[in-house]
Design an enzyme around this catalytic site. Structure first.
Site, PDB file in Angstrom:
ATOM      1  N   LYS A 112     -13.825  -4.272  11.659  1.00 59.13           N
ATOM      2  CA  LYS A 112     -13.230  -4.265  12.991  1.00 59.13           C
ATOM      3  C   LYS A 112     -14.217  -4.740  14.054  1.00 59.13           C
ATOM      4  O   LYS A 112     -13.818  -5.294  15.073  1.00 59.13           O
ATOM      5  CB  LYS A 112     -12.683  -2.879  13.327  1.00 59.13           C
ATOM      6  CG  LYS A 112     -11.360  -2.651  12.616  1.00 59.13           C
ATOM      7  CD  LYS A 112     -10.819  -1.273  12.813  1.00 59.13           C
ATOM      8  CE  LYS A 112      -9.548  -1.096  11.996  1.00 59.13           C
ATOM      9  NZ  LYS A 112      -9.151   0.311  11.911  1.00 59.13           N
ATOM     10  N   LYS A 194      -5.320  -8.804   1.008  1.00 58.88           N
ATOM     11  CA  LYS A 194      -4.231  -7.833   0.843  1.00 58.88           C
ATOM     12  C   LYS A 194      -3.133  -8.081   1.887  1.00 58.88           C
ATOM     13  O   LYS A 194      -3.404  -8.601   2.974  1.00 58.88           O
ATOM     14  CB  LYS A 194      -4.756  -6.398   0.894  1.00 58.88           C
ATOM     15  CG  LYS A 194      -5.140  -5.940   2.247  1.00 58.88           C
ATOM     16  CD  LYS A 194      -5.357  -4.428   2.267  1.00 58.88           C
ATOM     17  CE  LYS A 194      -5.608  -4.009   3.691  1.00 58.88           C
ATOM     18  NZ  LYS A 194      -4.950  -2.893   4.216  1.00 58.88           N
ATOM     19  N   LYS A 197      -0.002  -6.780   8.094  1.00 54.85           N
ATOM     20  CA  LYS A 197       0.802  -7.307   9.198  1.00 54.85           C
ATOM     21  C   LYS A 197       0.021  -8.299  10.055  1.00 54.85           C
ATOM     22  O   LYS A 197       0.555  -9.294  10.521  1.00 54.85           O
ATOM     23  CB  LYS A 197       1.290  -6.158  10.081  1.00 54.85           C
ATOM     24  CG  LYS A 197       2.629  -5.616   9.658  1.00 54.85           C
ATOM     25  CD  LYS A 197       2.883  -4.255  10.273  1.00 54.85           C
ATOM     26  CE  LYS A 197       2.550  -3.157   9.311  1.00 54.85           C
ATOM     27  NZ  LYS A 197       2.593  -1.804   9.824  1.00 54.85           N
TER      28      LYS A 197
HETATM   29  P1  AMP Z   1      -1.746   0.221   7.408  1.00 54.02           P
HETATM   30  O1  AMP Z   1      -0.540  -0.650   7.434  1.00 54.02           O
HETATM   31  O2  AMP Z   1      -2.994  -0.568   7.227  1.00 54.02           O
HETATM   32  O3  AMP Z   1      -1.803   1.195   8.546  1.00 54.02           O
HETATM   33  O4  AMP Z   1      -1.661   1.106   6.082  1.00 54.02           O
HETATM   34  C1  AMP Z   1      -0.784   2.178   5.877  1.00 54.02           C
HETATM   35  C2  AMP Z   1      -0.918   2.688   4.437  1.00 54.02           C
HETATM   36  O5  AMP Z   1      -0.468   1.686   3.522  1.00 54.02           O
HETATM   37  C3  AMP Z   1      -2.344   3.022   4.005  1.00 54.02           C
HETATM   38  O6  AMP Z   1      -2.346   4.137   3.140  1.00 54.02           O
HETATM   39  C4  AMP Z   1      -2.797   1.785   3.286  1.00 54.02           C
HETATM   40  O7  AMP Z   1      -3.792   2.040   2.346  1.00 54.02           O
HETATM   41  C5  AMP Z   1      -1.501   1.326   2.618  1.00 54.02           C
HETATM   42  N1  AMP Z   1      -1.511  -0.148   2.491  1.00 54.02           N
HETATM   43  C6  AMP Z   1      -1.547  -1.041   3.518  1.00 54.02           C
HETATM   44  N2  AMP Z   1      -1.517  -2.313   3.055  1.00 54.02           N
HETATM   45  C7  AMP Z   1      -1.472  -2.214   1.697  1.00 54.02           C
HETATM   46  C8  AMP Z   1      -1.422  -3.173   0.650  1.00 54.02           C
HETATM   47  N3  AMP Z   1      -1.391  -4.473   0.884  1.00 54.02           N
HETATM   48  N4  AMP Z   1      -1.376  -2.724  -0.625  1.00 54.02           N
HETATM   49  C9  AMP Z   1      -1.377  -1.391  -0.893  1.00 54.02           C
HETATM   50  N5  AMP Z   1      -1.425  -0.433   0.063  1.00 54.02           N
HETATM   51  C10 AMP Z   1      -1.475  -0.825   1.338  1.00 54.02           C
END
Ligand code: AMP
Ligand code: TRP
Length: 328
Positions: A112, A194, A197
């Protein structure tokens, strides 16, 4: 007595299939075995400087996604972090026993620092301490999250240990739980990264995407000529096969694997099949979400009531912490 589970997401738009398979799906499966407290962590979202109206909308979207996915208010608590000020209060207390060096070495902070170079605010550095407060405030023993969150859980354990050492046994050390089948879903457009968004609309499939949009997004995913089938698939192709593994029937997967080996695969067919299977998987989710979206007042009410239930637990535990550290 059931033990406590805490998890959640920071609201930043609609849930995508990475969030679902990395985190949300395992929450749903654990609702019967634990006292679950699921959070919409809007204070965390603030660290990224969202526009006020966008943040409110993202909170609402997150609530819709959670409820449509199957979080059941009779079994679990769904809460909005900013409606339970005890989170921020405990975070402050934890801050006073957390060395800055622990926060500076967290990999997401390092990322970040580059991403938000012109707004490297204190909140970004402090992010994991607030997350530790989200977890410890409820004395959670388990935190199911995607792989990328593991350093944060590790830090929460270290902070719990530091607190217990200084003030006496108070917090259990929370364990992480990673859903290995979907621990890391890759981006559609940048298959070596990965799914996220922030990489743009085309690289993720939201659970609420219509069948047409799913097909369109898959259509633009990179593949290869299909003629050089080697033991290791190109990243884009490997990604499509991983999605097939999750969403499609064994016979379908077997058929495409064979076509790939025989060098006669049609990626257009594969993508079409995958689009159909993903759309079918989330069909009842979409229907439920559309219904909920028609009743915004009811959705806000659920969030307020869930937050009030969480606050009761939070107040009790924070009182204990305050007594231990010598606050009134
Ligand atoms: P975030 O969208 O980054 O706030 O992530 C929310 C939750 O989803 C967290 O527990 C992340 O580890 C999981 N997560 C986000 N992106 C992925 C991804 N591409 N694959 C697996 N888990 C994900
Ligand atoms: N940092 C988590 C994410 O980006 C969101 C989060 C905040 C969280 N507080 C939490 C997850 C507490 C689990 C428990 O996904």
């Amino acid at each position: 007595m059931k033990r406590t589970l805490v998890s959640g997401i920071k609201p930043s738009g609609r849930l995508h299939i990475g969030n679902y398979f990395g985190a949300v799906k395992s929450w749903l499966e654990l609702q019967d075995s634990y006292n679950c407290i699921f959070g919409i962590y809007d204070l965390h979202a603030l660290t990224q400087g969202p526009k006020p109206a966008d943040l409110k909308k993202a909170v609402f979207e997150a609530a819709l996604d959670y409820l449509a996915a199957g979080i059941d208010m009779d079994k679990s608590i769904l809460m909005l972090q900013s409606l339970v000020p005890e989170h921020a209060e405990l975070a402050w207390i934890l801050d006073t026993i957390t060395p800055i060096s622990w926060l500076e070495r967290v990999p997401t902070f390092k990322d970040k620092s580059k991403q938000f170079a012109d707004n490297l605010n204190m909140g970004l550095l402090n992010y994991p301490a607030l997350m530790a407060a989200d977890i410890l405030l409820y004395k959670a023993v388990i935190v199911p999250v995607g792989e990328d969150q593991l350093p944060h859980i590790e830090l929460a354990r270290e902070i719990a240990r530091a607190f217990n050492n200084k003030y006496g046994e108070t917090f259990p050390e929370p364990m992480h739980k990673v859903n290995h089948a979907g621990a890391r879903i890759m981006s559609l457009t940048y298959p070596e990264r990965k799914m996220e968004k922030s990489l743009g609309e085309k690289n993720y499939i939201a659970l609420s995407d219509s069948p047409e949009i799913i097909a369109k997004k898959l259509a633009s995913a990179p593949t290869d000529s299909g003629k050089n089938a080697s033991a290791s698939k190109s990243p884009g192709v490997a990604n499509l096969f991983e999605l097939l593994d999750i969403f499609s029937k064994d016979a379908v997967i077997g058929g495409f694997e064979k076509a790939y080996r025989d060098k006669v695969i049609s990626y257009a067919d594969l993508k079409q099949q995958l689009a159909t299977d993903i759309a079918a998987y989330f069909e009842s989710f979409r229907a439920k979400r559309i219904q909920l979206a028609k009743k915004p007042d009811a959705v806000w009410k659920i969030l307020r009531e869930g937050s009030a239930r969480a606050k009761k637990i939070a107040e009790k535990n924070l009182r204990e912490v305050k007594e231990k550290v010598g606050l009134l």
